[in-house]
Design a protein around this motif. Structure first.
Motif, PDB file in Angstrom:
ATOM      1  N   UNK A 418      30.837   1.786  66.020  1.00 43.31           N
ATOM      2  CA  UNK A 418      31.405   3.137  65.988  1.00 43.31           C
ATOM      3  C   UNK A 418      30.392   4.190  65.565  1.00 43.31           C
ATOM      4  N   UNK A 419      29.459   3.833  64.685  1.00 42.20           N
ATOM      5  CA  UNK A 419      28.555   4.868  64.171  1.00 42.20           C
ATOM      6  C   UNK A 419      27.547   5.344  65.217  1.00 42.20           C
ATOM      7  N   UNK A 420      27.458   4.640  66.358  1.00 47.14           N
ATOM      8  CA  UNK A 420      26.585   5.072  67.445  1.00 47.14           C
ATOM      9  C   UNK A 420      27.329   5.898  68.482  1.00 47.14           C
ATOM     10  N   UNK A 421      28.643   6.090  68.274  1.00 48.80           N
ATOM     11  CA  UNK A 421      29.414   6.863  69.251  1.00 48.80           C
ATOM     12  C   UNK A 421      29.085   8.357  69.149  1.00 48.80           C
ATOM     13  N   UNK A 422      29.423   9.069  70.221  1.00 45.85           N
ATOM     14  CA  UNK A 422      29.081  10.482  70.304  1.00 45.85           C
ATOM     15  C   UNK A 422      29.803  11.313  69.258  1.00 45.85           C
ATOM     16  N   UNK A 423      31.089  11.007  69.011  1.00 40.18           N
ATOM     17  CA  UNK A 423      31.845  11.829  68.056  1.00 40.18           C
ATOM     18  C   UNK A 423      31.307  11.687  66.644  1.00 40.18           C
ATOM     19  N   UNK A 424      30.738  10.504  66.311  1.00 46.79           N
ATOM     20  CA  UNK A 424      30.152  10.335  64.986  1.00 46.79           C
ATOM     21  C   UNK A 424      28.843  11.111  64.896  1.00 46.79           C
ATOM     22  N   UNK A 425      28.042  11.069  65.948  1.00 42.57           N
ATOM     23  CA  UNK A 425      26.801  11.840  65.950  1.00 42.57           C
ATOM     24  C   UNK A 425      27.087  13.336  65.873  1.00 42.57           C
ATOM     25  N   UNK A 426      28.146  13.779  66.565  1.00 50.07           N
ATOM     26  CA  UNK A 426      28.513  15.195  66.511  1.00 50.07           C
ATOM     27  C   UNK A 426      28.938  15.601  65.107  1.00 50.07           C
ATOM     28  N   UNK A 428      27.916  14.182  62.304  1.00 54.55           N
ATOM     29  CA  UNK A 428      26.720  14.255  61.455  1.00 54.55           C
ATOM     30  C   UNK A 428      25.901  15.514  61.752  1.00 54.55           C
ATOM     31  N   UNK A 429      25.840  15.871  63.047  1.00 56.36           N
ATOM     32  CA  UNK A 429      25.083  17.066  63.414  1.00 56.36           C
ATOM     33  C   UNK A 429      25.712  18.334  62.868  1.00 56.36           C
ATOM     34  N   UNK A 430      27.016  18.329  62.694  1.00 58.18           N
ATOM     35  CA  UNK A 430      27.693  19.510  62.150  1.00 58.18           C
ATOM     36  C   UNK A 430      27.619  19.585  60.639  1.00 58.18           C
ATOM     37  N   UNK A 431      26.950  18.628  60.020  1.00 57.21           N
ATOM     38  CA  UNK A 431      26.740  18.667  58.582  1.00 57.21           C
ATOM     39  C   UNK A 431      27.741  17.866  57.760  1.00 57.21           C
ATOM     40  N   UNK A 432      28.506  16.993  58.371  1.00 59.33           N
ATOM     41  CA  UNK A 432      29.486  16.183  57.625  1.00 59.33           C
ATOM     42  C   UNK A 432      28.765  15.157  56.752  1.00 59.33           C
ATOM     43  N   UNK A 433      29.280  14.923  55.566  1.00 60.81           N
ATOM     44  CA  UNK A 433      28.687  13.944  54.650  1.00 60.81           C
ATOM     45  C   UNK A 433      29.057  12.520  55.057  1.00 60.81           C
ATOM     46  N   UNK A 434      28.406  11.559  54.409  1.00 56.55           N
ATOM     47  CA  UNK A 434      28.700  10.153  54.705  1.00 56.55           C
ATOM     48  C   UNK A 434      30.150   9.814  54.377  1.00 56.55           C
ATOM     49  N   UNK A 435      30.606  10.257  53.208  1.00 56.78           N
ATOM     50  CA  UNK A 435      31.974   9.951  52.809  1.00 56.78           C
ATOM     51  C   UNK A 435      32.982  10.536  53.800  1.00 56.78           C
ATOM     52  N   UNK A 437      32.504  11.211  57.023  1.00 60.29           N
ATOM     53  CA  UNK A 437      32.441  10.477  58.288  1.00 60.29           C
ATOM     54  C   UNK A 437      33.145   9.130  58.165  1.00 60.29           C
ATOM     55  N   UNK A 438      32.908   8.437  57.047  1.00 66.02           N
ATOM     56  CA  UNK A 438      33.521   7.107  56.880  1.00 66.02           C
ATOM     57  C   UNK A 438      35.043   7.209  56.752  1.00 66.02           C
ATOM     58  N   UNK A 439      35.535   8.244  56.050  1.00 61.07           N
ATOM     59  CA  UNK A 439      36.976   8.361  55.828  1.00 61.07           C
ATOM     60  C   UNK A 439      37.713   8.952  57.025  1.00 61.07           C
ATOM     61  N   UNK A 440      37.114   9.925  57.712  1.00 62.35           N
ATOM     62  CA  UNK A 440      37.833  10.660  58.746  1.00 62.35           C
ATOM     63  C   UNK A 440      37.477  10.230  60.174  1.00 62.35           C
ATOM     64  N   UNK A 441      36.407   9.467  60.353  1.00 63.44           N
ATOM     65  CA  UNK A 441      36.016   9.068  61.705  1.00 63.44           C
ATOM     66  C   UNK A 441      35.946   7.544  61.866  1.00 63.44           C
ATOM     67  N   UNK A 442      35.359   6.855  60.878  1.00 62.92           N
ATOM     68  CA  UNK A 442      35.222   5.395  60.989  1.00 62.92           C
ATOM     69  C   UNK A 442      36.532   4.692  60.639  1.00 62.92           C
ATOM     70  N   UNK A 443      37.111   5.049  59.490  1.00 64.15           N
ATOM     71  CA  UNK A 443      38.316   4.345  59.018  1.00 64.15           C
ATOM     72  C   UNK A 443      39.480   4.425  60.007  1.00 64.15           C
ATOM     73  N   UNK A 444      39.816   5.602  60.565  1.00 61.20           N
ATOM     74  CA  UNK A 444      40.936   5.620  61.515  1.00 61.20           C
ATOM     75  C   UNK A 444      40.707   4.748  62.737  1.00 61.20           C
ATOM     76  N   UNK A 445      39.469   4.568  63.142  1.00 65.56           N
ATOM     77  CA  UNK A 445      39.191   3.774  64.341  1.00 65.56           C
ATOM     78  C   UNK A 445      39.156   2.276  64.079  1.00 65.56           C
ATOM     79  N   UNK A 446      39.048   1.876  62.806  1.00 67.05           N
ATOM     80  CA  UNK A 446      39.110   0.438  62.492  1.00 67.05           C
ATOM     81  C   UNK A 446      40.480   0.036  61.962  1.00 67.05           C
ATOM     82  N   UNK A 447      41.385   1.002  61.838  1.00 64.88           N
ATOM     83  CA  UNK A 447      42.712   0.686  61.313  1.00 64.88           C
ATOM     84  C   UNK A 447      43.478  -0.344  62.141  1.00 64.88           C
TER      85      UNK A 447
END
Length: 532
Positions: A418-426, A428-435, A437-447
């Motif tokens: 998931x961390x190589x997907x476009x929405x995750x890169x976007x 990070x590029x917009x300035x989102x922190x690690x926490x 990204x993990x809570x709002x982008x990674x976690x919902x997709x592994x639920x």
């Protein structure tokens, strides 16, 4: 120009109709529930789990007894009551007969000048006996001449026992001079139409208020159908007694000696060897020349422990097995759900952090996972359970700490993708922190993957707890299915093949585990990307 415009409008309308038809032909994406209810296996598992949840919720209404505190409901290893109607082996076996006799339950045979009344006892209606004082007539004095002659009479053939004979004569005269005892006799008839029981018992509390010179006798008898009175218990009290217990048990040696039996004989085989009408009789009497006597007795509890009882019989302590099975559903669900949630929470956190952060953090966490996976869990659980104590909370924590590693590996692998997907890169590029990204982008997709593994972890936790309880490392203060099987192994259920004690908890464990496996497999097929 007008004809051209009309033609263009017709083509546009035609294209719109084609687009509508194409849109109507494309199927609407099915919701999760619509996909799940098409799985027969999943629906069966869901129905079984709902049945278990209802049993756990309504346990106080389905179970007639407390599984831990209600003991000696019947004789040890008593069979289910319905077997007496199906099997000749258990036909005419007695159920539990339990009497608590207050004043209104007795028949007064003889009052002997006494007054019998009731008083409030903590266990019910007590019995109070007020016995009047007895009058003792003094013995007639002998004439002095005879007494003097007898004292100075010389007998060369006299023996040492001559004085003893005189003492015996004096005591006989004193006994003849005493007035008869003032007493009360109460009786209670009891019909018994069953086989000979294995055991019976009776008990009551009593207290005596009397002068120091008074002698009070309390006796409990059982009159058999042939008219023979058997003395079960008696005592003679001099003066007053504030509080005392009268306890009679068929297994006591004192009762065997009282009935003239040997150590290996059973009193119930002698007292209840025939069917008919029995009579429980209480006799209270006193000799008190210096004043009245008051005797108070609590309700007399008379019990014949049954050889059949309830839906599933009883265990070695006379506790109801059906109630243990029902309340065990609560413990099984609580242990399975709690362990699964804790293990999934730990595994998800470790997996997301290791997969997204990477580097040394990933290497360290995965080596910890490898070490824990290499350790055999059951021996460690046995050691830690014996070290930290036998409680349900300790078992849940230990099971969770030793079962999160597989979930961490699955979540890490999904996070790496998931961390190589476009929405995750976007993000990070917009300035989102690690926490973030993990809570709002990674976690919902592994639920979806987490939910599927959560359901599949529940039966493993339930079976592991049952294994620990079967080995004697479970919590002895709660009724679990594993504890039922452990007691069955330890106290002879396998020896006599008491299947009503062995099969129900095994089936309960099997069906609950299968239900969660069915649900987990169905959810995994719907949510796991590899099965789409």
């Amino acid at each position: 120009g007008r004809w051209y415009q009309v033609r263009q409008d017709a083509k546009a309308a035609q294209r719109a109709d084609v687009a509508k038809a194409a849109a109507a032909a494309v199927p609407r994406p099915l919701t999760f529930w619509e996909q799940y209810r098409r799985k027969p296996q999943g629906m069966v598992g869901l129905a079984i789990v709902l049945a278990y949840v209802l049993v756990a919720a309504f346990a106080p209404f389905l179970a007639p007894y407390d599984p831990m505190n209600d003991l000696y409901l019947a004789d040890m290893l008593a069979a289910p009551a319905w077997l007496s109607k199906l099997s000749t082996r258990y036909r005419d076996c007695p159920p539990t007969i339990r009497l608590r006799l207050g004043l209104d339950d007795w028949t007064q045979e003889d009052l002997g000048g006494a007054v019998v009344s009731s008083y409030e006892h903590e266990e019910g209606q007590g019995i109070q006996f007020d016995l009047p004082p007895t009058e003792v007539e003094a013995p007639e004095e002998e004439e002095p001449t005879f007494s003097f002659v007898r004292k100075i009479e010389w007998n060369p053939w006299a023996t040492e026992t001559s004085g003893e004979e005189d003492d015996d004569m004096a005591s006989d005269e004193a006994e003849e001079a005493e007035a008869p005892r003032k007493g009360v006799v109460l009786s209670r008839a009891m019909s018994y139409r069953y086989k000979t029981p294995n055991t019976f018992s009776t008990k009551f509390e009593y207290e005596v208020e009397a002068p120091e010179s008074a002698e009070t006798c309390i006796m409990l008898e059982l009159v058999t159908p042939d008219g023979q009175a058997r003395d079960l218990w008696d005592t003679t009290v001099t003066g007053s007694v504030e509080y005392a217990n009268a306890i009679v048990d068929a297994r006591d040696l004192d009762l065997k000696l009282r009935l003239g039996l040997s150590f290996f004989d059973e009193p119930s085989q002698v007292l209840f060897r025939e069917k008919g009408d029995y009579t429980i009789r209480v006799n209270v009497s006193a000799v008190s020349p210096d004043g009245p006597v008051r005797v108070r007795m609590g309700p007399v509890a008379f019990e014949v422990l049954g050889m059949v009882h309830g839906v599933l019989g009883v265990d070695h302590m006379g506790s109801d097995l059906w109630s243990q099975l029902i309340y065990g559903t609560r413990i099984a669900l609580a242990i399975g759900l709690s362990t699964a949630f804790i293990a999934v929470a730990i595994g998800t956190t470790v997996g997301i952090v290791a997969g997204y952060v990477g580097g040394a953090v990933d290497e360290f966490l995965m080596r910890v996972v490898d070490v824990l996976l290499a350790i055999p869990s059951l021996p460690i659980l046995i050691i830690l359970g014996a070290l930290f104590g036998k409680s349900v909370a300790n078992i849940v924590i230990l099971l969770a700490l030793l079962s999160w590693m597989g979930i961490a590996r699955l979540v890490r692998s999904q996070t790496l993708s998931l961390k190589e997907r476009t929405f995750v890169e976007a993000a990070r590029a917009s300035g989102a922190s690690r926490q973030y990204v993990m809570l709002h982008h990674i976690l919902p997709n592994v639920m979806p993957l987490i939910f599927a593994n959560l359901v599949l972890r529940i039966p493993g936790a339930i079976l592991t707890e049952a294994s620990l309880s079967f080995l004697g490392l479970g919590d002895p203060r709660v009724a679990t299915w594993g504890r039922i099987l452990q007691n069955a192994r330890q106290f002879g259920a396998f020896t006599i093949m008491a299947w009503w004690w062995l099969i129900p908890p095994g089936l309960a464990l099997t069906f609950m585990s299968l239900a969660f496996v069915f649900i987990g497999n169905s959810v995994n097929e719907i949510l796991n990307p590899r099965y789409r």
